[in-house]
Design an enzyme around this catalytic site. Structure first.
Site, mmCIF file in Angstrom:
data_model
loop_
_atom_site.group_PDB
_atom_site.id
_atom_site.type_symbol
_atom_site.label_atom_id
_atom_site.label_comp_id
_atom_site.label_asym_id
_atom_site.label_seq_id
_atom_site.Cartn_x
_atom_site.Cartn_y
_atom_site.Cartn_z
ATOM 1 N N ASN A 1 1.110 -1.190 -0.445
ATOM 2 C CA ASN A 1 -0.284 -0.181 -0.526
ATOM 3 C C ASN A 1 1.137 0.886 0.156
ATOM 4 O O ASN A 1 1.743 1.283 0.793
ATOM 5 C CB ASN A 1 -0.820 -0.015 1.074
ATOM 6 C CG ASN A 1 -0.390 0.224 2.622
ATOM 7 O OD1 ASN A 1 0.373 -0.375 3.019
ATOM 8 N ND2 ASN A 1 -1.019 0.175 3.587
ATOM 9 N N GLU B 1 0.809 5.183 0.580
ATOM 10 C CA GLU B 1 -0.349 6.024 1.027
ATOM 11 C C GLU B 1 -0.405 7.671 0.559
ATOM 12 O O GLU B 1 0.673 7.739 -0.461
ATOM 13 C CB GLU B 1 -0.767 6.358 3.157
ATOM 14 C CG GLU B 1 -1.409 4.795 2.907
ATOM 15 C CD GLU B 1 -1.652 5.033 4.732
ATOM 16 O OE1 GLU B 1 -0.987 5.861 4.981
ATOM 17 O OE2 GLU B 1 -2.119 3.512 5.674
ATOM 18 N N CYS C 1 -3.955 0.452 -2.341
ATOM 19 C CA CYS C 1 -4.187 -0.584 -1.339
ATOM 20 C C CYS C 1 -2.572 -1.880 -2.026
ATOM 21 O O CYS C 1 -2.370 -1.795 -3.116
ATOM 22 C CB CYS C 1 -5.000 -1.534 -1.748
ATOM 23 S SG CYS C 1 -6.897 -0.638 -0.622
ATOM 24 N N GLU D 1 -2.951 -5.027 -2.614
ATOM 25 C CA GLU D 1 -3.570 -5.486 -4.159
ATOM 26 C C GLU D 1 -3.630 -4.795 -5.387
ATOM 27 O O GLU D 1 -3.109 -5.323 -6.677
ATOM 28 C CB GLU D 1 -5.074 -6.017 -3.189
ATOM 29 C CG GLU D 1 -5.271 -7.307 -2.314
ATOM 30 C CD GLU D 1 -5.043 -5.863 -1.064
ATOM 31 O OE1 GLU D 1 -4.651 -5.044 -0.622
ATOM 32 O OE2 GLU D 1 -5.889 -6.512 -0.588
ATOM 33 N N CYS E 1 -10.259 -5.393 0.787
ATOM 34 C CA CYS E 1 -11.244 -4.135 0.804
ATOM 35 C C CYS E 1 -12.030 -4.303 -1.055
ATOM 36 O O CYS E 1 -12.024 -4.911 -1.517
ATOM 37 C CB CYS E 1 -10.830 -2.591 0.689
ATOM 38 S SG CYS E 1 -10.654 -2.143 -0.368
ATOM 39 N N CYS F 1 -10.992 -3.231 -3.175
ATOM 40 C CA CYS F 1 -10.011 -4.390 -3.936
ATOM 41 C C CYS F 1 -10.222 -4.866 -4.881
ATOM 42 O O CYS F 1 -10.394 -6.257 -6.233
ATOM 43 C CB CYS F 1 -8.770 -4.418 -3.136
ATOM 44 S SG CYS F 1 -7.294 -3.012 -3.151
HETATM 45 N N1 THU Z 1 -5.117 -1.499 2.250
HETATM 46 C C1 THU Z 1 -4.413 -2.494 1.834
HETATM 47 O O1 THU Z 1 -3.463 -2.330 1.621
HETATM 48 N N2 THU Z 1 -5.370 -3.226 1.309
HETATM 49 C C2 THU Z 1 -6.763 -3.797 2.241
HETATM 50 O O2 THU Z 1 -7.340 -4.469 0.927
HETATM 51 C C3 THU Z 1 -7.593 -2.734 2.766
HETATM 52 C C4 THU Z 1 -6.255 -1.061 3.031
HETATM 53 C C5 THU Z 1 -4.181 -0.161 3.464
HETATM 54 C C6 THU Z 1 -4.636 0.909 2.309
HETATM 55 C C7 THU Z 1 -4.250 2.293 3.980
HETATM 56 O O3 THU Z 1 -3.515 2.369 2.992
HETATM 57 C C8 THU Z 1 -4.682 1.199 4.708
HETATM 58 O O4 THU Z 1 -4.072 -0.445 4.197
HETATM 59 C C9 THU Z 1 -5.016 1.296 5.649
HETATM 60 O O5 THU Z 1 -6.890 1.217 5.144
#
Ligand code: THU
Length: 136
Positions: A42, A44, A53, A55, A95, A98
């Protein structure tokens, strides 16, 4: 490539995560049908909506390299530990965004793996995590 190897590749990617805001680090390792592994973490952003994310990072890397056929993905997550605390991995199912993103490229039997460690891997299929999913 065994599931354990794929899982370890995801764990390694978790440490590359850029997550200064949530402190929730996620890594992914996506196995293509031709045997290639595409990894992601991920990333940000100060403008929170710009966050991607782990994935989707892996899928975007693969698709942009011309790969569109996939077998499975391992996803691992490890929050940044509190001062003095041990690192502890937690399960991380994809999520909603994704799930939809993956659905675009994956068959119903595509496998999603997560877990707190190599010994505790759990498995779900694309169809199980997004039944009756949308596709044009
Ligand atoms: N996140 C992911 O990388 N994958 C997911 O399926 C759920 C959330 C990340 C996004 C963000 O940087 C952090 O987790 C908190 O939501």
């Amino acid at each position: 490539m065994t599931d354990r190897e794929l899982f370890r590749a995801a764990m390694e990617m978790t440490r590359r995560s850029y997550a200064p805001f949530s402190k929730f680090r996620v890594g992914a390792a996506l196995l293509a049908k031709d045997g290639t592994v595409y990894t992601g973490c991920n990333v940000e952003n100060s403008s929170f909506g710009g966050t991607i994310c782990a994935e989707r990072t892996a899928f975007v890397k693969a698709v942009s390299e011309g790969c569109r056929e996939f077998e499975k993905i391992a996803i691992t997550a490890c929050p940044v530990p509190e001062e003095g605390a041990e690192e502890a991995f937690v399960e991380a199912w994809p999520c909603g965004i994704c799930r939809q993103f993956m659905k675009e490229f994956c068959d119903d039997d595509f496998v999603i793996i997560t877990g707190t460690g190599e010994e505790t891997m759990r498995y779900m299929t694309m169809n199980e995590i997004l039944p009756e999913g949308f596709r044009l």
